[in-house]
Scaffold this motif. Structure first.
Motif, PDB file in Angstrom:
ATOM      1  N   LYS A 243       5.702  -7.934  33.430  1.00 45.17           N
ATOM      2  CA  LYS A 243       6.423  -7.641  32.211  1.00 45.17           C
ATOM      3  C   LYS A 243       6.505  -8.875  31.335  1.00 45.17           C
ATOM      4  CE  LYS A 243       9.258  -3.707  33.590  1.00 45.17           C
ATOM      5  NZ  LYS A 243      10.633  -3.178  33.691  1.00 45.17           N
TER       6      LYS A 243
ATOM      7  N   ASP B 244       8.086  -9.769  27.338  1.00 42.37           N
ATOM      8  CA  ASP B 244       8.787  -9.268  26.155  1.00 42.37           C
ATOM      9  C   ASP B 244       9.240  -7.825  26.360  1.00 42.37           C
ATOM     10  OD1 ASP B 244       8.360 -11.685  24.848  1.00 42.37           O
ATOM     11  OD2 ASP B 244       6.382 -11.029  24.147  1.00 42.37           O
ATOM     12  N   GLY B 245       9.607  -7.511  27.615  1.00 44.88           N
ATOM     13  CA  GLY B 245      10.180  -6.196  27.876  1.00 44.88           C
ATOM     14  C   GLY B 245       9.184  -5.073  28.044  1.00 44.88           C
ATOM     15  N   ILE B 246       7.863  -5.366  28.102  1.00 47.97           N
ATOM     16  CA  ILE B 246       6.865  -4.317  28.276  1.00 47.97           C
ATOM     17  C   ILE B 246       5.806  -4.792  29.246  1.00 47.97           C
ATOM     18  CG2 ILE B 246       5.409  -5.057  26.332  1.00 47.97           C
ATOM     19  CD1 ILE B 246       4.907  -2.073  25.771  1.00 47.97           C
ATOM     20  N   PHE B 247       5.242  -3.847  30.019  1.00 50.66           N
ATOM     21  CA  PHE B 247       4.234  -4.206  31.011  1.00 50.66           C
ATOM     22  C   PHE B 247       2.993  -4.758  30.332  1.00 50.66           C
ATOM     23  CE2 PHE B 247       0.727  -3.271  33.917  1.00 50.66           C
ATOM     24  CZ  PHE B 247       1.223  -3.860  35.078  1.00 50.66           C
ATOM     25  N   GLN B 248       2.518  -5.901  30.805  1.00 49.75           N
ATOM     26  CA  GLN B 248       1.343  -6.562  30.219  1.00 49.75           C
ATOM     27  C   GLN B 248       0.081  -5.825  30.650  1.00 49.75           C
ATOM     28  OE1 GLN B 248       1.796 -10.729  30.846  1.00 49.75           O
ATOM     29  NE2 GLN B 248       0.204 -11.276  29.400  1.00 49.75           N
ATOM     30  N   ASP B 249      -0.649  -5.256  29.694  1.00 50.27           N
ATOM     31  CA  ASP B 249      -1.791  -4.405  30.012  1.00 50.27           C
ATOM     32  C   ASP B 249      -3.094  -5.186  30.098  1.00 50.27           C
ATOM     33  OD1 ASP B 249      -2.970  -1.769  30.375  1.00 50.27           O
ATOM     34  OD2 ASP B 249      -3.872  -2.059  28.408  1.00 50.27           O
TER      35      ASP B 249
END
Length: 640
Positions: free
Chosen positions: A25, A27-32
């Motif tokens: 994660k 910035d609050g989102i899963f790194q794709d």
């Protein structure tokens, strides 16, 4: 259960590669997307290396090296390009050298099948390379006071390659089409000792006399988008824009090439500023023409020049250079020529047709397998492999390959065919007398003759005729009142010609400037049983343009005296053709070829680039048939 799950997650994380562990994660989102994807290429049949090779001035050039696995004692094939080395070596799905080498300048049936180490390099200032890009970078000398040019960059590159690729045998060949053919030629100036062969295909040689920018003084207006795209940014991120689908309308509304270019901000581009400053063939152009430079240097590396007989972009350079080098006895042992029925770069692809004309065989494959492949192998692998003939040429009409020890001389003195303009729009072969008649047409700059049927679509868009416009049907032009056509009787026996047709035109104009376009055409019979769509087809065999102000001197323009007959002489691009029985021979004459070439105002102005709308005036052209003819070598075909 919770402890067991936590332990399992820890074990899985520990077994993952470091770059995968970083994907979490942020910035609050899963790194794709990983910071850098690591390619798994162990199953590929080659190894790819991206290298920044240092030049003598410290600039580093981005270089892609593709090495076949299990390569040992392999030769290197180098291409230096402004067209993006990464794109030219982009990985294909199968992970094989053959699948990778499918793009521009690549021939998998020669390079991959031949086991060569493939090297493609971005020239300085383009894409991944450092430094500043200069269009057709001049050689060190009057126009380049630095210590570097394409020649030194190639020398430094070869020096690095032979010392840092242990799989190589220390032999290097260079190959390329168009601009990449130009860089292959510059390599021949003070060449590296490891350079064993050069194959310039459709090379840019002299941009004023007859390659990309001008033809005999007429500016190639359709090349403005290329200059814009190529020279505005290092990675071609800015693209030419237009609100007009039809380039004919775009350039007509824009008035002059200079006005259109300025509307696109091209005065910021140094190369275009040079074009504006040098509309005539002055020292700036002459001092960088390779057909002037290389004969002075002398040819010391075996070189195969490749010419396309229907090259829509660079149909001047290879032949001009061949004739220039032929005049240097010391260069002749290292000179070869191949020419075929191709468009620009068509020899590296499937080539069983010439536009709509069926050639009955894949002439591109023949070139690659019978000419190019043994030529490279002889110098880079095994000198016992037989070399091709000094000149190998495809004869259209009979559709046969021929070999010869050398091209016919430029000037025809014996065994010549004279095509004489005659009365009643006739054309006679080798006449004993000349019939005088004046043929007139009105050339109106407001209604110029299009070089292809409208709409004229940009070469990168669907529906464009750019690739094969030289082989397009000329009946639309013949039907116009501002095109004068002269046609022979139906031929009862074959007429075979070769060499550069020499035009001798006598004409007057009511204007004080003007252009003359001369086209040599093969008129097909009304019925062609095995290809009905070719009935009556008018196939251009050779054609070019001369800007009238340069009729006496390419370096010193002068106005045309109004209403006074003048002599216009020029050589057309080389031909190797047989007009078959049942066909006719035609010569067309016109005074515009738009928007391929910018409009001539037909009123003399200092610079046509800056001509104002009121300078463009209609002019009446009067052709004297008795004083107008075309002369070319007549041959007896000797098929292979």
């Amino acid at each position: 259960m919770k402890k067991s799950s936590a332990l399992l997650a820890l074990l899985l994380t520990a077994s993952m590669p470091a770059h995968a562990q970083q994907a979490g994660k942020a910035d609050g989102i899963f790194q794709d997307m990983p910071e850098k994807f690591v390619l798994k290429d162990q199953d590929f049949d080659f190894v790819r290396k991206d290298i920044m090779i240092p030049m003598r001035d410290g600039v580093k050039l981005h270089t892609v090296v593709l090495i076949p696995k299990n390569a040992h004692n392999a030769a290197i094939l180098l291409t230096r390009t402004p067209y993006n080395a990464d794109h030219m070596t982009s990985l294909a799905e199968s992970g094989t050298m053959t699948s990778v080498l499918q793009g521009y300048d690549n021939m998998p049936d020669v390079i991959a099948d031949g086991g060569y180490i493939r090297v493609i390099q971005d020239v300085r200032g383009k894409y991944g390379s450092e430094g500043r890009y200069v269009m057709n970078h001049p050689m060190r000398g009057p126009l380049n006071s630095t210590k570097v040019d394409h020649s030194t960059d190639t020398w430094d590159t070869i020096e690095w390659l032979i010392h840092n690729i242990p799989e190589s045998n220390g032999k290097v060949g260079i190959i390329g089409v168009s601009y990449d053919g130009y860089t292959a030629l510059t390599t021949l100036i003070h060449p590296h000792p490891a350079l064993k062969v050069s194959v310039p295909m459709n090379p840019m040689v002299d941009g004023w006399m007859g390659d990309d920018w001008f033809h005999n003084g007429a500016f190639r207006e359709e090349m403005l988008p290329y200059i814009y795209n190529q020279d505005a940014t290092p990675k071609n991120t800015l693209k030419w824009w237009s609100r007009d689908y039809d380039n004919y309308q775009l350039f007509l509304n824009g008035v002059s090439a200079g006005s259109i270019a300025r509307a696109h901000g091209m005065e910021q581009i140094g190369f275009f500023r040079q074009i504006l400053a040098h509309p005539a063939y002055d020292d700036w152009w002459q001092s960088q023409a390779l057909d002037r430079i290389l004969p002075k240097e002398g040819l010391t590396v075996p070189t195969l020049l490749v010419h396309s007989l229907w090259d829509q972009e660079d149909n001047y350079g290879a032949i001009a250079l061949y004739y220039a080098l032929q005049k240097v006895p010391a260069s002749q042992p290292d000179l070869w020529l191949a020419m075929g029925p191709w468009n620009h770069g068509g020899e590296i692809k499937e080539a069983s047709t010439l536009g709509p004309v069926k050639l009955r065989s894949d002439t591109g494959l023949y070139f690659r397998k019978k000419i190019l492949e043994p030529f490279l192998a002889h110098y880079l692998k095994d000198s016992s492999i037989p070399l091709p003939a000094r000149v190998t040429a495809f004869r259209t009409g009979t559709n046969e390959w021929e070999s010869m020890p050398a091209l016919s001389p430029q000037d025809c003195t014996t065994e010549c065919t004279v095509l004489q303009l005659a009365t009643h729009h006739g054309l006679t072969l080798n006449p004993t007398t000349k019939d005088a008649e004046t043929v007139q047409y009105v050339s109106d700059p407001e209604h110029p003759v299009p070089y292809v049927q409208r709409p004229v679509i940009s070469k990168n868009l669907p529906g464009s005729e750019w690739q094969w416009w030289l082989a397009s049907d000329q009946r639309n032009a013949a039907s116009r009142p501002d095109v004068a056509s002269f046609t022979s009787q139906t031929l009862t026996k074959a007429v075979s010609i070769t060499g550069q047709p020499l035009v001798h035109l006598t004409a007057s104009s009511t204007g004080t400037d003007g252009d003359f376009v001369i086209k040599l055409i093969d008129v097909y019979p009304d019925e062609v049983p095995d290809q009905p769509e070719m009935g009556g087809y008018q196939l251009m065999i050779s054609a070019d343009i001369l800007r009238g102000r340069y009729r006496n001197s390419f370096a010193h323009p002068e106005a045309i005296p109004a209403n006074t007959p003048q002599t216009y002489r020029m050589r057309l691009p080389i031909v190797h053709h047989t007009f078959l029985p049942g066909h006719k021979i035609m010569i067309q004459i016109q005074s515009s070829w738009f928007p391929l070439y910018d409009r001539n105002p037909q009123t003399y102005v200092d610079s046509i680039f800056n001509a104002t709308p009121d300078a463009y005036k209609p002019a009446t052209i009067s052709i004297d048939t008795a004083g107008s003819w075309l002369q070319v070598h007549q041959t007896s075909p000797s098929p292979l």
